[in-house]
Scaffold this motif. Structure first.
Motif, PDB file in Angstrom:
ATOM      1  N   TRP A  67       0.808  -1.210   0.000  1.00 60.48           N
ATOM      2  CA  TRP A  67       0.000   0.000   0.000  1.00 60.48           C
ATOM      3  C   TRP A  67       0.849   1.271   0.000  1.00 60.48           C
ATOM      4  O   TRP A  67       0.390   2.317  -0.470  1.00 60.48           O
ATOM      5  CB  TRP A  67      -0.988  -0.023   1.168  1.00 60.48           C
ATOM      6  N   LEU A  68       2.074   1.213   0.489  1.00 62.24           N
ATOM      7  CA  LEU A  68       2.990   2.348   0.313  1.00 62.24           C
ATOM      8  C   LEU A  68       3.303   2.545  -1.168  1.00 62.24           C
ATOM      9  O   LEU A  68       3.308   3.673  -1.682  1.00 62.24           O
ATOM     10  CB  LEU A  68       4.289   2.131   1.094  1.00 62.24           C
ATOM     11  N   ALA A  69       3.559   1.430  -1.866  1.00 65.98           N
ATOM     12  CA  ALA A  69       3.784   1.513  -3.309  1.00 65.98           C
ATOM     13  C   ALA A  69       2.543   2.053  -4.014  1.00 65.98           C
ATOM     14  O   ALA A  69       2.640   2.863  -4.948  1.00 65.98           O
ATOM     15  CB  ALA A  69       4.149   0.132  -3.866  1.00 65.98           C
ATOM     16  N   THR A  70       1.372   1.651  -3.540  1.00 62.47           N
ATOM     17  CA  THR A  70       0.120   2.156  -4.101  1.00 62.47           C
ATOM     18  C   THR A  70       0.020   3.675  -3.946  1.00 62.47           C
ATOM     19  O   THR A  70      -0.360   4.388  -4.874  1.00 62.47           O
ATOM     20  CB  THR A  70      -1.074   1.479  -3.403  1.00 62.47           C
ATOM     21  N   GLY A  71       0.362   4.180  -2.776  1.00 62.90           N
ATOM     22  CA  GLY A  71       0.326   5.621  -2.546  1.00 62.90           C
ATOM     23  C   GLY A  71       1.292   6.374  -3.445  1.00 62.90           C
ATOM     24  O   GLY A  71       0.983   7.474  -3.941  1.00 62.90           O
ATOM     25  N   ILE A  72       2.468   5.801  -3.675  1.00 64.58           N
ATOM     26  CA  ILE A  72       3.443   6.438  -4.558  1.00 64.58           C
ATOM     27  C   ILE A  72       2.918   6.475  -5.987  1.00 64.58           C
ATOM     28  O   ILE A  72       3.018   7.497  -6.683  1.00 64.58           O
ATOM     29  CB  ILE A  72       4.794   5.695  -4.481  1.00 64.58           C
ATOM     30  N   PHE A  73       2.338   5.369  -6.441  1.00 61.79           N
ATOM     31  CA  PHE A  73       1.796   5.334  -7.793  1.00 61.79           C
ATOM     32  C   PHE A  73       0.623   6.308  -7.956  1.00 61.79           C
ATOM     33  O   PHE A  73       0.363   6.803  -9.056  1.00 61.79           O
ATOM     34  CB  PHE A  73       1.349   3.918  -8.152  1.00 61.79           C
ATOM     35  N   LEU A  74      -0.095   6.575  -6.865  1.00 60.70           N
ATOM     36  CA  LEU A  74      -1.200   7.525  -6.922  1.00 60.70           C
ATOM     37  C   LEU A  74      -0.708   8.918  -7.315  1.00 60.70           C
ATOM     38  O   LEU A  74      -1.440   9.692  -7.942  1.00 60.70           O
ATOM     39  CB  LEU A  74      -1.916   7.581  -5.569  1.00 60.70           C
ATOM     40  N   CYS A  75       0.526   9.252  -6.975  1.00 57.00           N
ATOM     41  CA  CYS A  75       1.110  10.536  -7.382  1.00 57.00           C
ATOM     42  C   CYS A  75       1.142  10.647  -8.901  1.00 57.00           C
ATOM     43  O   CYS A  75       0.993  11.740  -9.463  1.00 57.00           O
ATOM     44  CB  CYS A  75       2.523  10.682  -6.825  1.00 57.00           C
ATOM     45  N   GLY A  76       1.346   9.514  -9.580  1.00 50.20           N
ATOM     46  CA  GLY A  76       1.324   9.525 -11.042  1.00 50.20           C
ATOM     47  C   GLY A  76      -0.044   9.875 -11.577  1.00 50.20           C
ATOM     48  O   GLY A  76      -0.171  10.605 -12.564  1.00 50.20           O
ATOM     49  N   ALA A  77      -1.105   9.360 -10.933  1.00 49.82           N
ATOM     50  CA  ALA A  77      -2.465   9.675 -11.362  1.00 49.82           C
ATOM     51  C   ALA A  77      -2.758  11.158 -11.211  1.00 49.82           C
ATOM     52  O   ALA A  77      -3.344  11.797 -12.096  1.00 49.82           O
ATOM     53  CB  ALA A  77      -3.464   8.848 -10.548  1.00 49.82           C
ATOM     54  N   LEU A  78      -2.362  11.739 -10.084  1.00 48.22           N
ATOM     55  CA  LEU A  78      -2.582  13.167  -9.865  1.00 48.22           C
ATOM     56  C   LEU A  78      -1.815  14.003 -10.886  1.00 48.22           C
ATOM     57  O   LEU A  78      -2.321  15.009 -11.395  1.00 48.22           O
ATOM     58  CB  LEU A  78      -2.160  13.538  -8.442  1.00 48.22           C
ATOM     59  N   ALA A  79      -0.601  13.568 -11.207  1.00 42.06           N
ATOM     60  CA  ALA A  79       0.198  14.298 -12.197  1.00 42.06           C
ATOM     61  C   ALA A  79      -0.459  14.260 -13.566  1.00 42.06           C
ATOM     62  O   ALA A  79      -0.463  15.249 -14.304  1.00 42.06           O
ATOM     63  CB  ALA A  79       1.608  13.711 -12.265  1.00 42.06           C
ATOM     64  N   GLN A  80      -1.035  13.113 -13.932  1.00 45.42           N
ATOM     65  CA  GLN A  80      -1.674  13.015 -15.238  1.00 45.42           C
ATOM     66  C   GLN A  80      -2.911  13.900 -15.341  1.00 45.42           C
ATOM     67  O   GLN A  80      -3.170  14.491 -16.391  1.00 45.42           O
ATOM     68  CB  GLN A  80      -2.027  11.552 -15.524  1.00 45.42           C
ATOM     69  N   LEU A  81      -3.683  14.009 -14.250  1.00 47.65           N
ATOM     70  CA  LEU A  81      -4.813  14.946 -14.255  1.00 47.65           C
ATOM     71  C   LEU A  81      -4.329  16.372 -14.463  1.00 47.65           C
ATOM     72  O   LEU A  81      -4.923  17.151 -15.213  1.00 47.65           O
ATOM     73  CB  LEU A  81      -5.591  14.834 -12.941  1.00 47.65           C
ATOM     74  N   ALA A  82      -3.224  16.701 -13.816  1.00 52.29           N
ATOM     75  CA  ALA A  82      -2.646  18.042 -13.989  1.00 52.29           C
ATOM     76  C   ALA A  82      -2.197  18.256 -15.428  1.00 52.29           C
ATOM     77  O   ALA A  82      -2.360  19.354 -15.987  1.00 52.29           O
ATOM     78  CB  ALA A  82      -1.477  18.237 -13.032  1.00 52.29           C
ATOM     79  N   MET A  83      -1.637  17.206 -16.049  1.00 55.05           N
ATOM     80  CA  MET A  83      -1.198  17.335 -17.439  1.00 55.05           C
ATOM     81  C   MET A  83      -2.369  17.642 -18.365  1.00 55.05           C
ATOM     82  O   MET A  83      -2.241  18.410 -19.318  1.00 55.05           O
ATOM     83  CB  MET A  83      -0.505  16.052 -17.903  1.00 55.05           C
ATOM     84  N   GLY A  84      -3.535  17.019 -18.108  1.00 56.33           N
ATOM     85  CA  GLY A  84      -4.708  17.284 -18.929  1.00 56.33           C
ATOM     86  C   GLY A  84      -5.101  18.747 -18.922  1.00 56.33           C
ATOM     87  O   GLY A  84      -5.491  19.315 -19.958  1.00 56.33           O
ATOM     88  N   ARG A  85      -4.997  19.386 -17.762  1.00 58.22           N
ATOM     89  CA  ARG A  85      -5.306  20.811 -17.672  1.00 58.22           C
ATOM     90  C   ARG A  85      -4.199  21.657 -18.311  1.00 58.22           C
ATOM     91  O   ARG A  85      -4.470  22.615 -19.048  1.00 58.22           O
ATOM     92  CB  ARG A  85      -5.478  21.216 -16.205  1.00 58.22           C
ATOM     93  N   LEU A  86      -2.967  21.321 -18.031  1.00 65.50           N
ATOM     94  CA  LEU A  86      -1.839  22.110 -18.539  1.00 65.50           C
ATOM     95  C   LEU A  86      -1.732  22.056 -20.058  1.00 65.50           C
ATOM     96  O   LEU A  86      -1.314  23.033 -20.692  1.00 65.50           O
ATOM     97  CB  LEU A  86      -0.536  21.632 -17.901  1.00 65.50           C
ATOM     98  N   LEU A  87      -2.107  20.923 -20.644  1.00 65.22           N
ATOM     99  CA  LEU A  87      -2.027  20.807 -22.098  1.00 65.22           C
ATOM    100  C   LEU A  87      -2.982  21.747 -22.820  1.00 65.22           C
ATOM    101  O   LEU A  87      -2.807  22.008 -24.020  1.00 65.22           O
ATOM    102  CB  LEU A  87      -2.312  19.359 -22.521  1.00 65.22           C
ATOM    103  N   GLU A  88      -3.993  22.237 -22.117  1.00 66.13           N
ATOM    104  CA  GLU A  88      -4.903  23.210 -22.704  1.00 66.13           C
ATOM    105  C   GLU A  88      -4.363  24.635 -22.617  1.00 66.13           C
ATOM    106  O   GLU A  88      -4.944  25.555 -23.181  1.00 66.13           O
ATOM    107  CB  GLU A  88      -6.266  23.116 -22.011  1.00 66.13           C
ATOM    108  N   ARG A  89      -3.226  24.798 -21.923  1.00 67.91           N
ATOM    109  CA  ARG A  89      -2.664  26.133 -21.712  1.00 67.91           C
ATOM    110  C   ARG A  89      -1.206  26.253 -22.168  1.00 67.91           C
ATOM    111  O   ARG A  89      -0.740  27.357 -22.413  1.00 67.91           O
ATOM    112  CB  ARG A  89      -2.753  26.503 -20.224  1.00 67.91           C
ATOM    113  N   VAL A  90      -0.506  25.137 -22.224  1.00 68.53           N
ATOM    114  CA  VAL A  90       0.921  25.153 -22.531  1.00 68.53           C
ATOM    115  C   VAL A  90       1.173  24.313 -23.770  1.00 68.53           C
ATOM    116  O   VAL A  90       0.556  23.254 -23.945  1.00 68.53           O
ATOM    117  CB  VAL A  90       1.745  24.578 -21.344  1.00 68.53           C
ATOM    118  N   GLN A  91       2.068  24.770 -24.643  1.00 71.10           N
ATOM    119  CA  GLN A  91       2.421  23.997 -25.828  1.00 71.10           C
ATOM    120  C   GLN A  91       2.941  22.610 -25.429  1.00 71.10           C
ATOM    121  O   GLN A  91       3.775  22.502 -24.517  1.00 71.10           O
ATOM    122  CB  GLN A  91       3.489  24.735 -26.634  1.00 71.10           C
ATOM    123  N   PRO A  92       2.458  21.536 -26.074  1.00 76.26           N
ATOM    124  CA  PRO A  92       2.836  20.177 -25.652  1.00 76.26           C
ATOM    125  C   PRO A  92       4.336  19.927 -25.630  1.00 76.26           C
ATOM    126  O   PRO A  92       4.838  19.284 -24.708  1.00 76.26           O
ATOM    127  CB  PRO A  92       2.139  19.290 -26.696  1.00 76.26           C
TER     128      PRO A  92
END
Length: 416
Positions: A264-289
């Motif tokens: 579950w520690l590994a699970t929590g670390i991998f969850l950071c990747g999910a949060l980062a990907q959500l952020a990428m979806g928003r940033l891609l609408e504002r920043v050149q890919p």
């Protein structure tokens, strides 16, 4: 408002399906992405317990998954070709049922050799998703960044949940259940997908043959060359980090940590990747890919170098940064390719990308086994940092190559 200022424009496709049918297809593709990453990471999560079951050391047991990760890369090439020439939908049917059968075989394995064979077949069927599912998703969603980002989150959730759920099933029932329960899920999902998503063979030949942003021959050649380096080095970074992470947490967080806590520690670390990907979806609408790609690749190197010098709680934070960047760059990288590739060719282009990315999976398993046996995780993390640096350099070259075409494309857009 002036369109020139917008970094994102929908990629034109010709999907004739109804909005409801598209939503169903997207839902199944999101589920498939989660399953794809989940099933391949069952073995790295339960291998710690299998050391005792089969009385073999870690470096020997983890090497049994080499065939799975090699097949995951190799079979992406024929999967992408068949999808473009035959049917993307029917290839996804094969994905669901093939994974179910392979997991069943792994769960019933009486010996390490049988387990290695079942894992190899699992890698072969799991290879279908990325070249086929990504091309299909780009079509039905018109490459909307938030849709692609959420799909990336679903894949990350598969990774995130694999360690915790697999370790829990192995601890509460036995290691067989860690494979058999996902087998049942794949079978049920395959039946539902076959019933609810219509055949698409009538659409072959109707897909767009024009890229969203045209590159000169020189820029296209530089991008292709740099993407070879990006895919190979990025694949090594991605796969080595993912496969080694449960054991790394087990070795460096603290002595006497139970397997379930490690999972579950590994699970929590991998969850950071999910949060980062959500952020990428928003940033891609504002920043050149291409600019965002270079930024995230840099953060990835910083996170891995930090993790190589950290232990305990600091290691968990450093790994969260590294995994967040590793997953974030995959979302941005897919958008970058879609931007310069016509829909008619995307299955084959993604097949090459994921072949190069995932063929390194087998190398990553052997790299972990060899380096861990010789110098522990100090050598493993040093290797991950090196491959991350090579990938970062490739992204910088690619970004420089497409920058002129992006500027010309923006200048050509009409103002509103």
């Amino acid at each position: 408002m002036n369109d020139v200022s917008l970094p994102y424009e929908p990629i034109a496709t010709a999907s004739p399906q109804s909005p409801a049918a598209n939503r169903r297809a997207i839902a199944f593709l999101n589920l498939a992405h989660a399953i794809d990453h989940f099933v391949l990471l069952i073995f790295p999560a339960v291998v710690i317990g299998l050391e005792v079951v089969f009385k073999r050391p870690y470096e020997e047991m983890i090497a049994l998954s080499t065939g799975a990760f090699v097949a995951f890369g190799v079979f992406s090439i024929p999967a992408g070709w068949l999808a473009d020439r035959w049917s993307r939908r029917n290839m996804m049917v094969l994905f669901y049922f093939g994974c179910a059968a392979s997991l069943l075989a792994a769960g019933l394995a009486p010996s390490p050799l049988w387990l290695a064979a079942a894992m190899s077949f699992l890698g072969m069927f799991a290879a279908i998703y990325h070249p086929v599912g990504m091309a299909m998703l780009l079509d039905v969603s018109r490459a909307r960044p938030r849709t692609l980002a959420f799909n990336g989150v679903c894949g990350n959730l598969g990774v995130t949940l694999a360690a915790g759920i697999s370790a829990t099933l192995a601890a509460w029932i036995d290691w067989h259940a860690a494979f058999l329960v996902p087998a049942a899920l794949c079978l049920a999902a395959g039946v539902a997908y076959l019933a609810l998503v219509p055949d698409d063979r009538h659409r072959i030949g109707k897909r767009s043959a024009t890229a969203n942003v045209a590159l000169s021959r020189r820029a296209a050649a530089v991008m292709f060359g740099s993407y070879v380096a990006i895919s190979l080095a990025g694949g090594l970074t991605f796969n080595t980090a993912l496969i080694a992470l449960p054991k790394l947490v087990d070795a460096r967080v603290g002595e006497g940590v139970p397997l379930i806590v490690v999972g579950w520690l590994a699970t929590g670390i991998f969850l950071c990747g999910a949060l980062a990907q959500l952020a990428m979806g928003r940033l891609l609408e504002r920043v050149q890919p291409h600019i965002l790609f270079a930024t995230v690749a840099t953060v990835q190197v910083v996170g891995v170098v930090w993790a190589s010098h950290a232990t305990g709680a600091a290691l968990v934070i450093a790994l969260g940064v590294a995994i967040g960047a590793i997953y974030g760059q995959t979302t941005v990288g897919d958008i970058v390719i879609a931007r310069y590739t016509a829909d008619a060719w995307r299955g084959r282009v993604y097949a090459v990308r994921y072949f190069l990315t995932f063929i390194t999976s087998g190398i990553a398993v052997q790299l972990i086994a060899q380096l861990y046996g010789r110098g522990g995780f100090d050598l493993v993390l040093a290797a991950i940092a090196l491959t991350g640096f090579v990938m970062m350099a490739g992204v910088y070259v690619m970004a420089a190559a497409v920058n002129g075409a992006e500027a010309a494309h923006r200048a050509a857009q009409p103002a509103e």
